[in-house]
Structures are given as structure tokens and as C-alpha cells.
Design a protein around this motif. Structure first.
Motif, PDB file in Angstrom:
ATOM      1  N   ALA A 122       0.996  -1.275   0.027  1.00 11.52           N
ATOM      2  CA  ALA A 122      -0.055   0.081  -0.053  1.00 11.52           C
ATOM      3  C   ALA A 122       1.065   1.252   0.123  1.00 11.52           C
ATOM      4  O   ALA A 122       1.526   1.321   0.961  1.00 11.52           O
ATOM      5  N   LEU A 160       1.512   5.208  -0.189  1.00 17.37           N
ATOM      6  CA  LEU A 160       0.865   6.380   0.504  1.00 17.37           C
ATOM      7  C   LEU A 160       1.617   7.501   0.315  1.00 17.37           C
ATOM      8  O   LEU A 160       2.862   7.833   0.345  1.00 17.37           O
ATOM      9  N   VAL A 184      -2.278   0.377  -4.483  1.00 17.67           N
ATOM     10  CA  VAL A 184      -2.205  -0.773  -3.990  1.00 17.67           C
ATOM     11  C   VAL A 184      -1.540  -1.586  -4.991  1.00 17.67           C
ATOM     12  O   VAL A 184      -1.956  -1.620  -6.214  1.00 17.67           O
ATOM     13  N   ALA A 237      -3.729   0.967   5.995  1.00 18.45           N
ATOM     14  CA  ALA A 237      -2.242   1.534   5.979  1.00 18.45           C
ATOM     15  C   ALA A 237      -2.316   2.791   6.624  1.00 18.45           C
ATOM     16  O   ALA A 237      -1.443   3.109   7.359  1.00 18.45           O
ATOM     17  N   GLU A 238      -3.057   3.797   6.319  1.00 16.10           N
ATOM     18  CA  GLU A 238      -3.457   5.049   7.062  1.00 16.10           C
ATOM     19  C   GLU A 238      -3.319   4.759   8.450  1.00 16.10           C
ATOM     20  O   GLU A 238      -2.669   5.600   9.309  1.00 16.10           O
ATOM     21  N   ASP A 245      -9.004  -2.237  -2.605  1.00 17.31           N
ATOM     22  CA  ASP A 245      -8.145  -1.456  -2.434  1.00 17.31           C
ATOM     23  C   ASP A 245      -8.279  -0.009  -1.524  1.00 17.31           C
ATOM     24  O   ASP A 245      -7.461   0.330  -0.694  1.00 17.31           O
ATOM     25  N   LEU A 270      -5.928   0.876   1.525  1.00 17.70           N
ATOM     26  CA  LEU A 270      -5.493   2.017   1.925  1.00 17.70           C
ATOM     27  C   LEU A 270      -5.674   2.807   3.161  1.00 17.70           C
ATOM     28  O   LEU A 270      -4.930   3.308   3.959  1.00 17.70           O
ATOM     29  N   ASP A 286      -3.066  10.770  -0.834  1.00 17.19           N
ATOM     30  CA  ASP A 286      -3.426   9.746  -1.760  1.00 17.19           C
ATOM     31  C   ASP A 286      -2.585   8.305  -1.609  1.00 17.19           C
ATOM     32  O   ASP A 286      -1.597   8.161  -0.890  1.00 17.19           O
ATOM     33  N   GLY A 287      -2.798   7.457  -2.598  1.00 18.53           N
ATOM     34  CA  GLY A 287      -2.506   5.887  -2.455  1.00 18.53           C
ATOM     35  C   GLY A 287      -2.768   5.157  -3.555  1.00 18.53           C
ATOM     36  O   GLY A 287      -3.624   5.370  -4.211  1.00 18.53           O
ATOM     37  N   VAL A 323      -2.182  12.013   4.822  1.00 17.59           N
ATOM     38  CA  VAL A 323      -2.160  11.158   3.682  1.00 17.59           C
ATOM     39  C   VAL A 323      -2.959  11.667   2.753  1.00 17.59           C
ATOM     40  O   VAL A 323      -4.162  11.918   2.938  1.00 17.59           O
TER      41      VAL A 323
END
Length: 498
Positions: free
Chosen positions: A302, A304, A392, A372-373, A365, A369, A389-390, A387
Motif C-alpha cells: 500500500a 501512501l 495498491v 495502511a493509513e 483497495d 489504503l 493519496d495512495g 495522507v
């Protein structure tokens, strides 16, 4: 075959990762015109660079460090001034604290405190006095070199995240390959600055700097593809292998990308289990069952994009906290400044280890994300609001698993393939061996030389105690010694001959 091959090349290579493209590069340097068949739309395999809105991220983090002059020569020929020298900093996150990795005794002492450090010291002395025998699994291997207490703190949690199985199920060969030469003694010598001054003699795990391409590892393999094609080779993308036509004694052709490719020699870096599934006619049932026992661990990143610069100084962080799912965090801008186009932002890669089809792998996705954040915030590395954007990326078959069944399964498959001497196996998945990038490249180079008439034993690469990890540089003279006839080497007919 029901019909003759539509296309013919003296050497057909399956897979355009480091092993396959190194083989192609070596062949074109010798005036040959190989064809490389790749299932994906990009070259590089696990060593590709992925771009998202101008941000670049590396799948797993690829240090360019080797003790093989032939490999280093290729890196420099292909990349030139685009091969940067980078300082290494990596740490372990454990119980809310950061510990330098490789472990530095004084840093660990401060972080653990006097009482815990004393327990670790006593555990180490006990391991030296009464080591576990036989040393068959990862837990025993590490405990014998560091003591059980340090194993529990710094090895168990992360290793079981990576593999998804108990450390008792992971064979000791994996540790012997990946962290060979590492022990509490070598860490102490390193901390006291008593390490070798020649970078080629240091244990790989203890290196303090490495080379890295300006735009990530994929830059190396994109350039290699261009050079192969400029010298008459072909790299065919989006051409997954559907069928491998063979008879006892030789492979005849490969069906890939809707076409049939014939050849004299075949070099395969595709997953060994998939290769056996593709054989036509099908091999004996015992071989098919053995191939199914070869298991893989899958992987997703992921990535970021985070507002802010210099969030932390590490190239990467190992996350040993069992309360979060992330296993490792890459800070791509600390690998190369060009990985993040906006200097006021940072691109981080949160790496999750999983099995294809499991809950983590199958998460949408946006949910990944968000996870992960949240975990980045929980670890105190960046707040949620930073954060912006991101993206996967999922990678199947990232790691061949060294479990209790793999040795017997691999021996069965290798024994069967002895009857097909014009097929050579190379690379991490092609050999079901957890090779580093340079090990994979070397197997590809030697396979290419075998197709030209040499007789190197590819299975000796990264096997013996003096190979690559802790020994002297592997010169051309030493490479000559890897041919057949060495103690423990496979029979000579395993090497392809021109």
C-alpha cells in the motif's frame, strides 16, 4: 507437437525478471538472439519499479550489493552514472521503540533496559552452553546464535508475519541462506568497528551502504530490455506460458502469447509449480503432486503519498509489533530523491505479507489504503490527515516457502527434470530458492553460458558456505570451479550443453 513451431530461437527464456533478462543480456553479448517471454506488461518481475502519478515505488526494496564482479559489471554497464551510492539506515519497531538493524548491542541495551538486557545475555550464554540439536528449523538456528530471548524479541514476530507459519515450520536452510554469517559475535565486532574494510568481504546483512538506480530497480531492467532488443534479441510482453511441449530428452517448444516458440535451449524463471503444470504431456502423478507441495507467500504494497518531508530517516523499518498487520515500511525518497517528485511530500510503502485469496489479499483497495493509513498513524510515523493519496500493488509468489515438505518436493521435481537437459531453471521462483537479486542474475548468466557450451552447476549458487554472503568475491576463476564433479554437485547431465 500437433504443428511445427511458428517461431524459432536458439534460446527461449521464460520470464523477464532479473534472472531471465540477465541470461538474455549475456547471450546478446555473445552474439546470440534469444527470445524472452513475459506474462506481464512490464519487465523486472519483483524488481520492477511501479509509477503512480509521478511517484515511484520499489516492490520490496532492492539493494544493489554483490560479491560477484560479473554482476557488478553488468549493473555498471547498464546504468552507468545512474547507479547511486546510498547510505543504509534500517530499524526495528518493537514495543513503541526503534532499534537499529542490524542490531547494535549498545543501542539494544538502551532500548531494552538493564533488566531485559541481562535476561538476553543469560539466554545467550545458555544457548552457547547447551545449543539445540539437531538444528533443523529457523527457531533453533536463530536461538543458537542469539539466545532464545533475543529470538523472541527481534525475530519471531516479524518472521511469522512474513511467512504466515510458525518459526518451527520454517527450515533452517532459509536462515542459513538469508542471514548467513550473522551472530551476536559478528554484531559485536561490527559495533566495535572491527568489521572488514573491504565492502566485498562484509556479511551482506551488515552492509552500511549500497548502490541503487536513480529511478528504482525497474530502471535497470527497462534498460536491459532495450539493450537486448538493440542487439537482436526479443522481449515479448503479455505472453503467459500456456503449454510446454516436451519429450524425454528435450523441450521442443513453448506456447505463449498465442504463439508457439521453438528452440534448442530453454531457460525458465517462472514458478516451478507452474512449469510442471504447463508440461505437455503431463509428467508422472508423483511429480505433479510434489510440485503442488511447493508453496509460496504472496505480498502487497500500500503506497501512501504523505504531506511532509523527512518523516523519518530510515530507508526501511521492520515492524515487529503484533498488534498491526504491516510487516515493513519503505521510505522511497530515502532510497533515491527522484522517487518522490514533490519534495514537500513523502511516498511510503507499507508492505503486507499474505496468501493469494486470503482476507488481506482480497480486501478492496480503498479498505487496504485506509488500513495502511490507520496503522501508520498508530505507529506514530504520520498522522491520518497527512495522507493525500495512495495505490495498491499485489504481487503473487513473492517468496518460495521453506517448509517441512519443500525439500522432498524439490528433490522429486529436480530428479524428474534430469531427463530434460535442454531446460535450465534459474532465479528465485524458477529454482524455488530464496535468492537475492544478484544470486538470481548469476544463475541467469551461468545458464546462458551453459547454452553456449559451458557446464556450470546452477544449484551451487548461494548454496555453499563460501558463496556470496560471507566469503571472498566470486571471481571468474572461482566461477570455473562451480562446474560438475564437485562434492555434493548434481549429476553432469543437469547442465545444458550446446
Amino acid at each position: 507437437m500437433s504443428s511445427p513451431a511458428e517461431h524459432f530461437s536458439p534460446v527461449v527464456i521464460l520470464g523477464a525478471g532479473p534472472a531471465g533478462l540477465s541470461a538474455a543480456y549475456e547471450l546478446t553479448r555473445a552474439g546470440q538472439r534469444p527470445v524472452v517471454l513475459e506474462k506481464d506488461a512490464l519487465v523486472g518481475g519483483l524488481a520492477r519499479t511501479v509509477e503512480y502519478k509521478g511517484y515511484l515505488f520499489d516492490i520490496g526494496g532492492h539493494r544493489f550489493f554483490t560479491k560477484v564482479p560479473a554482476v557488478e559489471r553488468m549493473w555498471r554497464e547498464v546504468l552507468g552514472a545512474d547507479l547511486l551510492t546510498r547510505r543504509r539506515l534500517s530499524r526495528i519497531y518493537y514495543r513503541g521503540k526503534f532499534f537499529r538493524y542490524p542490531l547494535e548491542p549498545w543501542n539494544a541495551l538502551r532500548g531494552l533496559g538493564l533488566r531485559e538486557s541481562l535476561r538476553c545475555a543469560l539466554s545467550y550464554l545458555w544457548a552457547k552452553a547447551a545449543p539445540e540439536k539437531p538444528e533443523e528449523d529457523f527457531e533453533a538456528w536463530v536461538s543458537n546464535r542469539f539466545g532464545r530471548r533475543l529470538f523472541e524479541i527481534f525475530f519471531r514476530s516479524y518472521t511469522e508475519k512474513v511467512w504466515g507459519i510458525s518459526c518451527r515450520e520454517i527450515r533452517a536452510e532459509w536462515a542459513a541462506q538469508r542471514i548467513r554469517g550473522l551472530s551476536l559475535r559478528t554484531l559485536l565486532l561490527d559495533a566495535l568497528k572491527l568489521r572488514p574494510t573491504d565492502r566485498r568481504k562484509v556479511v551482506r546483512t551488515l552492509i552500511h551502504e549500497f548502490q541503487y538506480p536513480r529511478r528504482g530497480p525497474g530502471m535497470m531492467w527497462d534498460r536491459t530490455r532495450e539493450l537486448v532488443e538493440a542487439h537482436g534479441g526479443q522481449v515479448v510482453l503479455q505472453a503467459p506460458v500456456r503449454r510446454i511441449c516436451w519429450q524425454p530428452g528435450r523441450v521442443l517448444a513453448v506456447e505463449a502469447g498465442g504463439r508457439l516458440w521453438g528452440g534448442d535451449h530453454f531457460i525458465s524463471s517462472i514458478a516451478l509449480r507452474d512449469l510442471i503444470r504447463s508440461l505437455d504431456p503431463a509428467p508422472p502423478e508423483s511429480v505433479r503432486h510434489a510440485a503442488e507441495d511447493l508453496r509460496y507467500r504472496d505480498f502487497l504494497t500500500a503506497a501512501l503519498i504523505v504531506r511532509g518531508r523527512d518523516l523519518f530517516p530510515d530507508n526501511w523499518i521492520y515492524v515487529h509489533d503484533p498488534d498491526v498487520k504491516v510487516g515493513r515500511i519503505q521510505n522511497y525518497g530515502n532510497w533515491s530523491p527522484e522517487m518522490a517528485p514533490d519534495p514537500q511530500t513523502t511516498c511510503l510503502g507499507l508492505e503486507y505479507f499474505c496468501f493469494e485469496g486470503d482476507r488481506l489479499w482480497s480486501m478492496p483497495d480503498p479498505a487496504l489504503l485506509a488500513l495502511a493509513e490507520e496503522e501508520l498513524d498508530r505507529l506514530g510515523l504520520a498522522a491520518r490527515g497527512q495522507v493525500v493519496d495512495g495505490a495498491v500493488l499485489r504481487m503473487e509468489k513473492a517468496y518460495p516457502i521453506y517448509d517441512a515438505r519443500y525439500q522432498r518436493a524439490l528433490a522429486t521435481v529436480r530428479g524428474f527434470l534430469e531427463q530434460v537437459p535442454n531446460l535450465q531453471l534459474v532465479g528465485r521462483n524458477g529454482m524455488h530458492r530464496y535468492n537475492n537479486q544478484d544470486h538470481s542474475m548469476l544463475t541467469g548468466m551461468l545458464a546462458a553460458r551453459n547454452a553456449l557450451g559451458a557446464r556450470y552447476d546452477l544449484w551451487q549458487v548461494n548454496l555453499e558456505a563460501d558463496y556470496l554472503e560471507e566469503g571472498e568475491p566470486l571471481s571468474e576463476e572461482k566461477l570455473q570451479a562451480t562446474g560438475p564433479g564437485r562434492e555434493g554437485a548434481p549429476p553432469q547431465k543437469r547442465q545444458a550443453r550446446a
